[in-house]
Design a protein around this motif. Sequence first.
Motif, short mmCIF file in Angstrom:
data_model
loop_
_atom_site.label_atom_id
_atom_site.label_comp_id
_atom_site.label_asym_id
_atom_site.label_seq_id
_atom_site.Cartn_x
_atom_site.Cartn_y
_atom_site.Cartn_z
N THR A 143 41.08 40.70 108.62
CA THR A 143 42.21 41.03 107.75
C THR A 143 42.99 39.78 107.37
O THR A 143 43.41 39.61 106.23
CB THR A 143 43.14 42.05 108.45
OG1 THR A 143 42.41 43.24 108.73
CG2 THR A 143 44.34 42.39 107.58
N ALA A 144 43.19 38.90 108.35
CA ALA A 144 43.91 37.65 108.08
C ALA A 144 43.19 36.81 107.03
O ALA A 144 43.81 36.22 106.14
CB ALA A 144 44.09 36.86 109.37
N ILE A 145 41.88 36.77 107.10
CA ILE A 145 41.09 36.01 106.12
C ILE A 145 41.25 36.61 104.73
O ILE A 145 41.43 35.90 103.73
CB ILE A 145 39.61 35.98 106.53
CG1 ILE A 145 39.42 35.14 107.80
CG2 ILE A 145 38.75 35.42 105.40
CD1 ILE A 145 38.02 35.18 108.36
N LEU A 146 41.24 37.95 104.65
CA LEU A 146 41.42 38.62 103.36
C LEU A 146 42.78 38.33 102.75
O LEU A 146 42.93 38.35 101.51
CB LEU A 146 41.22 40.13 103.53
CG LEU A 146 39.80 40.59 103.86
CD1 LEU A 146 39.77 42.09 104.12
CD2 LEU A 146 38.83 40.24 102.73
N LEU A 147 43.77 38.06 103.60
CA LEU A 147 45.11 37.74 103.13
C LEU A 147 45.25 36.27 102.76
O LEU A 147 46.33 35.83 102.34
CB LEU A 147 46.15 38.09 104.20
CG LEU A 147 46.40 39.59 104.44
CD1 LEU A 147 47.33 39.79 105.63
CD2 LEU A 147 46.97 40.25 103.19
N GLY A 148 44.17 35.51 102.93
CA GLY A 148 44.22 34.09 102.60
C GLY A 148 44.92 33.25 103.66
O GLY A 148 45.35 32.13 103.38
N MET A 149 45.00 33.77 104.87
CA MET A 149 45.63 33.04 105.96
C MET A 149 44.61 32.13 106.64
O MET A 149 43.40 32.38 106.57
CB MET A 149 46.24 34.03 106.97
CG MET A 149 47.23 35.00 106.36
SD MET A 149 47.84 36.24 107.53
CE MET A 149 48.93 35.23 108.52
#
Length: 413
Positions: A231-237
């Motif tokens: 999820t963090a990757i999908l948020l661009g984090m």
Amino acid sequence: MSFSPNSLPIILGAPGVKGKSVTKLTKKGGLTEFMQSIIVEKQEVKEPFYVLNLGVVMSLHEKWTRNLPMIHPFYAVKCNPEPALLGTLAALGANFDCASKGEIEAVLALGVSPDRIVFANPCKAESHIKYAARVGVNLTTFDSRDELGKIRKWHPECKLLIRIKPPLECKTRRELSSKFGALAEEILPLLRAVKAFGLSVVGVAFHIGSAATDLRPYCEAIAAAKAVFETAILLGMPKMHVLDVGGGFTADSYFDEAVPVIKAALQDYFSNEPGLTVISEPERFFAETSSTLATNIIGKRVRGELREYWINDGTYGSLNGIQRDNISPTFTCTPLAWKSSPSNPTCKGLNTFKSTVFGPTCDSLDTVLKGHQLPELQVSDWLVFPEMGAYTAAGGSNFNGFNMASTSTYLAL
């Protein structure tokens, strides 16, 4: 338990141990003989005392390293903050899980670097956050937006672990998920808040509970943690790189059963995560079996075939787990009949009687054992309780004026 003799000089020079007397136990009857020698010295005082076996701690650390080399232990200080235990673990390379300013101070006082501490309390007082920032403790947990607000204000450089609630409930001695852990539907808003606040979340933490008896929650929680990473990757984090699998381990067959399950779950869900750091927060695993408690019999009453004894520690002191964990008394004890049977202090072969053991306070709830078979004992004899290193003295109180600070700890190997 055996340990590598190469560890011995390291331990004797460890902070909290160096300069203190450490008794080498004989292979046969060593602990009993050592406790008898302490009792001789304490004939006038007769206060309760602990024996901390550092050899057990070393053996358990070697067992952990041998079985879970990919998971670095951060010992949970709350379980037992005895300086010799903390110092031994520090010398062996373990790190620390602290939940308060006081626990951080206790670890730093031993010369431990602040980068070996995770401030693993999802809800911290502002003054404690300020202190962590001042001393350089730069990794902490959170599970709410309000906690993020405090961290942004007082320690914005701190790295974060988002504490999630394990998806699957399990039977534990101490359930934690009702108090801590973000729900599945809260994770996305929390990650967005981290990003909006300009903070850095580096990983995921969970804790299935203390002294767990079910292995499935580990698998479910590790899978849920992987979903948070994605999820963090999908948020661009920035990509997360820390997984904290919590505590709940005990130094018995459960650990042996848990090891392959956890390894398999890590392989299933995190095999494609190069550079991943996996940590844990064991407490009972290192502390529980390493300490033995000796208590003095201060009173006796005979009612027919029933023997009733009062000892100078109880459920408001070292034996607080009887009330705190809401369980039936399961403590076992053995006698050291120094007064009534000096030639046979362990009372081997003697007849036993149905016995009740009370703690020293005036509260009738201060009852340690009921219906326990004990030999005929006298005032000034002793009762010894094994496996008393976890949440014992650390959870005791001074209720009714009985001071836990008077309980000494003796060191052995």
